[in-house]
Design an enzyme around this catalytic site. Structure first.
Site, PDB file in Angstrom:
ATOM      1  N   THR A  12      90.201  69.289  35.729  1.00 13.93           N
ATOM      2  CA  THR A  12      90.710  68.591  36.922  1.00 13.93           C
ATOM      3  C   THR A  12      92.233  68.501  36.920  1.00 13.93           C
ATOM      4  O   THR A  12      92.825  67.975  37.853  1.00 13.93           O
ATOM      5  CB  THR A  12      90.133  67.167  36.964  1.00 13.93           C
ATOM      6  OG1 THR A  12      90.382  66.575  35.672  1.00 13.93           O
ATOM      7  CG2 THR A  12      88.644  67.172  37.228  1.00 13.93           C
ATOM      8  N   GLY A  13      92.882  68.976  35.858  1.00 13.40           N
ATOM      9  CA  GLY A  13      94.338  68.860  35.751  1.00 13.40           C
ATOM     10  C   GLY A  13      95.065  69.978  36.493  1.00 13.40           C
ATOM     11  O   GLY A  13      94.441  70.901  37.033  1.00 13.40           O
ATOM     12  N   VAL A  15      96.911  72.450  35.368  1.00 13.86           N
ATOM     13  CA  VAL A  15      96.679  73.781  34.801  1.00 13.86           C
ATOM     14  C   VAL A  15      95.202  74.158  34.916  1.00 13.86           C
ATOM     15  O   VAL A  15      94.861  75.294  35.249  1.00 13.86           O
ATOM     16  CB  VAL A  15      97.153  73.844  33.326  1.00 13.86           C
ATOM     17  CG1 VAL A  15      96.753  75.165  32.680  1.00 13.86           C
ATOM     18  CG2 VAL A  15      98.662  73.647  33.246  1.00 13.86           C
ATOM     19  N   ARG A 100     100.325  75.878  17.983  1.00 14.68           N
ATOM     20  CA  ARG A 100     101.217  77.034  18.181  1.00 14.68           C
ATOM     21  C   ARG A 100     101.931  77.463  16.916  1.00 14.68           C
ATOM     22  O   ARG A 100     102.148  78.645  16.690  1.00 14.68           O
ATOM     23  CB  ARG A 100     102.265  76.710  19.257  1.00 14.68           C
ATOM     24  CG  ARG A 100     101.678  76.671  20.642  1.00 14.68           C
ATOM     25  CD  ARG A 100     102.764  76.373  21.664  1.00 14.68           C
ATOM     26  NE  ARG A 100     102.186  76.089  22.959  1.00 14.68           N
ATOM     27  CZ  ARG A 100     102.703  75.252  23.833  1.00 14.68           C
ATOM     28  NH1 ARG A 100     103.839  74.602  23.553  1.00 14.68           N
ATOM     29  NH2 ARG A 100     102.125  75.044  24.992  1.00 14.68           N
ATOM     30  N   CYS A 131     105.374  77.105  28.410  1.00 19.56           N
ATOM     31  CA  CYS A 131     105.690  77.788  29.678  1.00 19.56           C
ATOM     32  C   CYS A 131     107.097  78.395  29.690  1.00 19.56           C
ATOM     33  O   CYS A 131     107.293  79.529  30.133  1.00 19.56           O
ATOM     34  CB  CYS A 131     105.528  76.817  30.839  1.00 19.56           C
ATOM     35  SG  CYS A 131     106.183  75.181  30.496  1.00 19.56           S
ATOM     36  N   SER A 161     105.512  69.943  37.826  1.00 18.35           N
ATOM     37  CA  SER A 161     104.104  70.290  37.603  1.00 18.35           C
ATOM     38  C   SER A 161     103.839  70.607  36.127  1.00 18.35           C
ATOM     39  O   SER A 161     102.706  70.497  35.672  1.00 18.35           O
ATOM     40  CB  SER A 161     103.674  71.465  38.483  1.00 18.35           C
ATOM     41  OG  SER A 161     104.508  72.577  38.257  1.00 18.35           O
ATOM     42  N   GLY A 162     104.890  70.946  35.379  1.00 22.35           N
ATOM     43  CA  GLY A 162     104.734  71.163  33.941  1.00 22.35           C
ATOM     44  C   GLY A 162     104.289  69.906  33.218  1.00 22.35           C
ATOM     45  O   GLY A 162     103.687  69.973  32.146  1.00 22.35           O
ATOM     46  N   ARG A 236     114.484  68.672  33.246  1.00 25.60           N
ATOM     47  CA  ARG A 236     113.485  68.481  34.308  1.00 25.60           C
ATOM     48  C   ARG A 236     114.232  68.285  35.622  1.00 25.60           C
ATOM     49  O   ARG A 236     115.174  67.494  35.696  1.00 25.60           O
ATOM     50  CB  ARG A 236     112.643  67.237  33.994  1.00 25.60           C
ATOM     51  CG  ARG A 236     111.430  67.071  34.877  1.00 25.60           C
ATOM     52  CD  ARG A 236     110.343  68.082  34.600  1.00 25.60           C
ATOM     53  NE  ARG A 236     109.705  67.896  33.298  1.00 25.60           N
ATOM     54  CZ  ARG A 236     108.861  68.762  32.763  1.00 25.60           C
ATOM     55  NH1 ARG A 236     108.531  69.884  33.394  1.00 25.60           N
ATOM     56  NH2 ARG A 236     108.337  68.542  31.572  1.00 25.60           N
ATOM     57  N   HIS A 243     109.435  77.207  37.065  1.00 23.51           N
ATOM     58  CA  HIS A 243     110.591  76.901  36.219  1.00 23.51           C
ATOM     59  C   HIS A 243     111.644  78.001  36.413  1.00 23.51           C
ATOM     60  O   HIS A 243     111.293  79.182  36.530  1.00 23.51           O
ATOM     61  CB  HIS A 243     110.205  76.912  34.735  1.00 23.51           C
ATOM     62  CG  HIS A 243     109.279  75.808  34.314  1.00 23.51           C
ATOM     63  ND1 HIS A 243     108.942  74.730  35.107  1.00 23.51           N
ATOM     64  CD2 HIS A 243     108.642  75.622  33.125  1.00 23.51           C
ATOM     65  CE1 HIS A 243     108.127  73.930  34.422  1.00 23.51           C
ATOM     66  NE2 HIS A 243     107.927  74.458  33.233  1.00 23.51           N
ATOM     67  N   ASN A 316     105.214  78.150  36.528  1.00 21.08           N
ATOM     68  CA  ASN A 316     104.870  77.602  35.212  1.00 21.08           C
ATOM     69  C   ASN A 316     103.377  77.327  35.047  1.00 21.08           C
ATOM     70  O   ASN A 316     102.862  77.312  33.941  1.00 21.08           O
ATOM     71  CB  ASN A 316     105.659  76.318  34.943  1.00 21.08           C
ATOM     72  CG  ASN A 316     105.499  75.296  36.042  1.00 21.08           C
ATOM     73  OD1 ASN A 316     105.902  75.537  37.184  1.00 21.08           O
ATOM     74  ND2 ASN A 316     104.897  74.174  35.730  1.00 21.08           N
TER      75      ASN A 316
END
Ligand code: A2P
Length: 337
Positions: A12-13, A15, A100, A131, A161-162, A236, A243, A316
């Site tokens: 639901t997010g 991304v 990561r 991103c 939105s990031g 930001r 971006h 992004n």
């Protein structure tokens, strides 16, 4: 053709929604789609290939029979549930920063280091880079291959939105409030984001940099070349989607702006928009909803012998997150499963 039971964690997010869209657009071989989120989303359904699929609550039993898991519900959720999913036989492609920098977990940009996907076998997890790193390296890899980049100085202009769907709502609300002479509601960011720029993304570290800035340093070295020196300032800005980045590079071998333009015109995933005579250069509003990484303002840095400046823009939520993850899943299913 083999098809796969696929789960989107954080469906639901910001991304997650993009992931569902891209799975459908690219006709990813989904056998069955499972949508997972928190209790807050109970009762919601999302549309996929003309069907309404209910959202289920993520728990320890969510991964029985799931073959591919696309995770984008935050680092702590991934830390807890990605190993549980992998244990259940699901290959996880994780969009958070949780894994990561784990040495035996591959960190992959398909245009840069697709061969690393083979290491999914180590832990059953593949990490999707940050991103800002993804779009920068899609643009820089072809240059690095030819002229060997020694140092990168990057400043980012990152959209809200990031941060996620709450930040998208906050920029919209603050903009409306300020244009109506009301005090802005400040909840997601430490300061007003509307009509402002915040040189602060993720948390501050002891070395004076933010975690976002150090992600760009460390991930670039892990993905492309451990010997590249990188310094970043991440900001930001009050933009909803895409971006933008000002990227300055110093190369070992001389390369001209014309040569860079030619190289990037042929590079996978890149679109050159560089016609200043006609005021054409990459813009965030034009990159939104597109797959490419757009590069323009390509020019030599006359302050050093071998320097180039570029302006790099990408969506992004797509190339910076959902699309990159699904491109990894495509290579994984085509070549390895
Ligand atoms: P939910 O909508 O139910 O809160 P964004 O990055 O746009 O803020 O979205 C975050 C995504 O992660 C959403 O899908 C959100 O679901 C999901 N999420 C957040 N916390 C949890 C949790 N504890 N368990 C499962 N999903 C979560």
């Amino acid at each position: 053709m083999r098809t796969f039971v696929t789960a989107v964690v954080g469906a639901t997010g910001a991304v997650g929604k993009e992931m569902i869209k891209i799975l459908e657009e690219r006709d990813f071989p989904v056998k069955e789609l499972r949508l997972l989120a928190s209790e807050r989303s109970v009762g919601k359904a999302m549309s996929f290939r003309g069907q309404e699929i209910p959202v289920s609550v993520l728990d320890e039993n969510s991964f029985a029979g799931v073959e591919i898991g696309l995770f984008s519900a935050g680092g702590s959720i991934s830390e807890k549930f990605a190993p549980i999913a992998a244990q259940a036989g699901c290959i996880v492609i994780d969009n958070t920063s949780a894994f990561r920098m784990v040495a035996d977990i591959p960190l992959v940009i398909p245009e840069v280091n697709p061969e690393a996907i083979a290491d999914y076998k180590n832990k059953g997890i593949i990490a999707n880079p940050n991103c800002s790193t993804i779009q920068m390296l899609v643009a820089l890899k072809p240059i690095h291959d030819v002229a060997k980049i020694k140092r990168i100085v990057v400043s980012t202009y990152q959209s809200v939105s990031g941060t996620g769907k709450e930040a998208i709502d906050e920029l919209e609300l603050q903009t409306r409030q300020l244009l109506n002479m009301q005090d802005p509601t400040i909840q997601v960011y430490p300061h007003q984001i509307a009509f402002n720029c915040l040189p602060h993304i993720d948390v501050f570290l002891d070395n004076g940099y933010t975690k976002e800035e150090m992600k760009m340093v460390n991930e670039t070295q892990k993905i492309m070349d451990k010997n590249i020196a990188v310094t970043a300032t991440t900001v930001r800005v009050p933009v909803f989607y895409s971006h933008s980045e000002s990227v300055n590079i110093e190369t070992e071998k001389k390369i001209t702006a014309t040569e860079v333009r030619e190289l990037l015109r042929k590079a996978p995933g890149v679109e050159v928009v560089d016609d200043t005579a006609n005021k054409q250069y990459p813009l965030a509003i034009n990159a939104a909803s597109k797959d490419a990484t757009f590069v323009g303002r390509i020019r030599e840095d006359f302050s050093i012998p071998n320097g180039i400046n570029l302006w790099v823009v990408a969506d992004n939520l797509r190339k910076g997150a959902a699309l990159n993850a699904i491109q990894i899943a495509e290579i994984l299913t085509d070549k390895y499963l």
